[in-house]
Design a protein around this motif. Structure first.
Motif, PDB file in Angstrom:
ATOM      1  N   GLU A  14       0.827  -1.210   0.000  1.00 60.45           N
ATOM      2  CA  GLU A  14       0.000   0.000   0.000  1.00 60.45           C
ATOM      3  C   GLU A  14       0.861   1.260   0.000  1.00 60.45           C
ATOM      4  N   ARG A  15       1.922   1.279   0.808  1.00 58.10           N
ATOM      5  CA  ARG A  15       2.822   2.431   0.833  1.00 58.10           C
ATOM      6  C   ARG A  15       3.543   2.571  -0.505  1.00 58.10           C
ATOM      7  N   MET A  16       3.997   1.454  -1.057  1.00 56.70           N
ATOM      8  CA  MET A  16       4.688   1.497  -2.348  1.00 56.70           C
ATOM      9  C   MET A  16       3.790   2.091  -3.426  1.00 56.70           C
ATOM     10  N   VAL A  17       2.565   1.624  -3.492  1.00 59.60           N
ATOM     11  CA  VAL A  17       1.642   2.079  -4.528  1.00 59.60           C
ATOM     12  C   VAL A  17       1.292   3.555  -4.326  1.00 59.60           C
ATOM     13  N   SER A  18       1.269   4.009  -3.082  1.00 59.16           N
ATOM     14  CA  SER A  18       0.958   5.423  -2.838  1.00 59.16           C
ATOM     15  C   SER A  18       2.026   6.344  -3.441  1.00 59.16           C
ATOM     16  N   TYR A  19       3.242   5.854  -3.599  1.00 59.61           N
ATOM     17  CA  TYR A  19       4.330   6.641  -4.191  1.00 59.61           C
ATOM     18  C   TYR A  19       4.584   6.288  -5.657  1.00 59.61           C
ATOM     19  N   LEU A  20       3.862   5.353  -6.218  1.00 60.32           N
ATOM     20  CA  LEU A  20       4.175   4.810  -7.537  1.00 60.32           C
ATOM     21  C   LEU A  20       4.185   5.870  -8.645  1.00 60.32           C
ATOM     22  N   GLY A  21       3.206   6.750  -8.657  1.00 58.64           N
ATOM     23  CA  GLY A  21       3.156   7.785  -9.690  1.00 58.64           C
ATOM     24  C   GLY A  21       4.388   8.671  -9.656  1.00 58.64           C
ATOM     25  N   GLU A  22       4.753   9.099  -8.474  1.00 58.32           N
ATOM     26  CA  GLU A  22       5.943   9.929  -8.284  1.00 58.32           C
ATOM     27  C   GLU A  22       7.207   9.142  -8.667  1.00 58.32           C
ATOM     28  N   TYR A  23       7.252   7.891  -8.266  1.00 61.19           N
ATOM     29  CA  TYR A  23       8.390   7.021  -8.580  1.00 61.19           C
ATOM     30  C   TYR A  23       8.572   6.859 -10.091  1.00 61.19           C
ATOM     31  N   LEU A  24       7.481   6.658 -10.820  1.00 58.89           N
ATOM     32  CA  LEU A  24       7.583   6.463 -12.269  1.00 58.89           C
ATOM     33  C   LEU A  24       8.133   7.702 -12.983  1.00 58.89           C
ATOM     34  N   LEU A  25       7.937   8.868 -12.408  1.00 61.69           N
ATOM     35  CA  LEU A  25       8.465  10.100 -12.992  1.00 61.69           C
ATOM     36  C   LEU A  25       9.939  10.324 -12.653  1.00 61.69           C
ATOM     37  N   SER A  26      10.437   9.593 -11.677  1.00 62.59           N
ATOM     38  CA  SER A  26      11.833   9.759 -11.250  1.00 62.59           C
ATOM     39  C   SER A  26      12.766   8.954 -12.154  1.00 62.59           C
ATOM     40  N   GLU A  27      14.046   9.137 -11.947  1.00 64.76           N
ATOM     41  CA  GLU A  27      15.064   8.379 -12.688  1.00 64.76           C
ATOM     42  C   GLU A  27      15.545   7.162 -11.887  1.00 64.76           C
ATOM     43  N   GLU A  28      15.082   7.011 -10.671  1.00 65.52           N
ATOM     44  CA  GLU A  28      15.523   5.935  -9.783  1.00 65.52           C
ATOM     45  C   GLU A  28      14.870   4.606 -10.147  1.00 65.52           C
ATOM     46  N   THR A  29      15.619   3.510  -9.986  1.00 68.29           N
ATOM     47  CA  THR A  29      15.004   2.182 -10.096  1.00 68.29           C
ATOM     48  C   THR A  29      14.701   1.620  -8.709  1.00 68.29           C
ATOM     49  N   HIS A  30      15.484   2.018  -7.718  1.00 71.46           N
ATOM     50  CA  HIS A  30      15.272   1.619  -6.322  1.00 71.46           C
ATOM     51  C   HIS A  30      15.072   2.914  -5.533  1.00 71.46           C
ATOM     52  N   TRP A  31      13.803   3.206  -5.247  1.00 73.03           N
ATOM     53  CA  TRP A  31      13.428   4.515  -4.712  1.00 73.03           C
ATOM     54  C   TRP A  31      13.233   4.440  -3.210  1.00 73.03           C
ATOM     55  N   GLU A  32      13.899   5.320  -2.498  1.00 73.40           N
ATOM     56  CA  GLU A  32      13.823   5.374  -1.038  1.00 73.40           C
ATOM     57  C   GLU A  32      12.470   5.954  -0.627  1.00 73.40           C
ATOM     58  N   MET A  33      11.698   5.177   0.136  1.00 73.63           N
ATOM     59  CA  MET A  33      10.426   5.700   0.632  1.00 73.63           C
ATOM     60  C   MET A  33      10.692   6.513   1.896  1.00 73.63           C
ATOM     61  N   ARG A  34       9.770   7.385   2.219  1.00 75.04           N
ATOM     62  CA  ARG A  34       9.973   8.311   3.328  1.00 75.04           C
ATOM     63  C   ARG A  34       9.871   7.651   4.698  1.00 75.04           C
ATOM     64  N   GLU A  35       9.133   6.573   4.803  1.00 77.11           N
ATOM     65  CA  GLU A  35       8.935   5.919   6.087  1.00 77.11           C
ATOM     66  C   GLU A  35      10.156   5.081   6.463  1.00 77.11           C
ATOM     67  N   PRO A  36      10.624   5.192   7.699  1.00 74.44           N
ATOM     68  CA  PRO A  36      11.767   4.373   8.123  1.00 74.44           C
ATOM     69  C   PRO A  36      11.377   2.887   8.187  1.00 74.44           C
ATOM     70  N   GLY A  37      12.341   2.045   7.891  1.00 74.47           N
ATOM     71  CA  GLY A  37      12.120   0.604   7.982  1.00 74.47           C
ATOM     72  C   GLY A  37      11.407  -0.016   6.790  1.00 74.47           C
ATOM     73  N   MET A  38      11.121   0.776   5.781  1.00 75.71           N
ATOM     74  CA  MET A  38      10.441   0.258   4.589  1.00 75.71           C
ATOM     75  C   MET A  38      11.473  -0.135   3.544  1.00 75.71           C
TER      76      MET A  38
END
Length: 190
Positions: A14-38
């Motif tokens: 659920e957390r991953m999908v909440s950032y998916l749109g933003e992630y797809l616009l980035s150049e990163e393949t392994h994107w650091e989520m804001r929540e610790p421990g994720m």
């Protein structure tokens, strides 16, 4: 225990999908989520979780099943608006994961002598590759031909030194990974 593991995986998805749109616009393949421990957000990580949670959804509570359906809808909605970008990023990640998988092979024998759990920790790369290849073989996506050939070649290499055995991950996941398709989760390299 099993339901707790599934619910934790669902919350990560659920957390991953909440950032998916933003992630797809980035150049990163392994994107650091804001929540610790994720874990890091990757397309492969999302696809792996979607596969196994849908396969095991009868083990989720009705509330979690509803949550999974909403997350899946949100995932598909993001993809509909980013088909080309999703395909490009998936291929980018596939190339990186295949490179990692080759690197694991290079160190496999040395690491296996010291740590019997080494392969079980690293094989998620191969599971994620399967999830991405499966997705890229569905419309409207196209899997690059050389990727399929590289996966076959790497699997043939591993099969030459394979010793069949028990499922190597937590038993919670076993029903999501049948031996016929996920043979690399049932045993160890020699």
């Amino acid at each position: 225990m099993g339901r707790d593991v599934l619910e934790q995986d669902l919350n990560i998805l659920e957390r991953m999908v909440s950032y998916l749109g933003e992630y797809l616009l980035s150049e990163e393949t392994h994107w650091e989520m804001r929540e610790p421990g994720m874990p890091k957000l990757t397309i492969g990580g999302c696809l792996m979780r979607l596969h196994r949670l849908h396969t095991l959804q009868d083990q989720l509570s009705p509330t979690c099943q509803e949550q999974l359906n909403k997350v899946t809808e949100q995932f598909e909605t993001v993809l509909q608006g980013s088909i080309v970008r999703f395909e490009e990023k998936t291929h980018q990640e596939l190339h990186a994961r295949l490179h990692n998988w080759v690197s694991y092979f290079a160190d496999l024998s040395r690491h296996m002598l010291v740590d019997q759990g080494y392969f079980a920790d690293k094989v998620d790369t191969r599971v994620v590759i399967t999830a991405m290849v499966d997705k890229m073989q569905t419309a409207p996506y196209n899997l690059q031909g050389q990727i399929k050939n590289e996966v076959i070649s790497l699997d043939n290499n591993l099969r030459q030194r394979w010793q069949t055995g028990a499922f190597i991950w937590d038993a919670t996941w076993q029903a999501a990974y049948p031996v016929t398709k996920y043979w690399f989760l049932y045993g160890m390299p020699k």
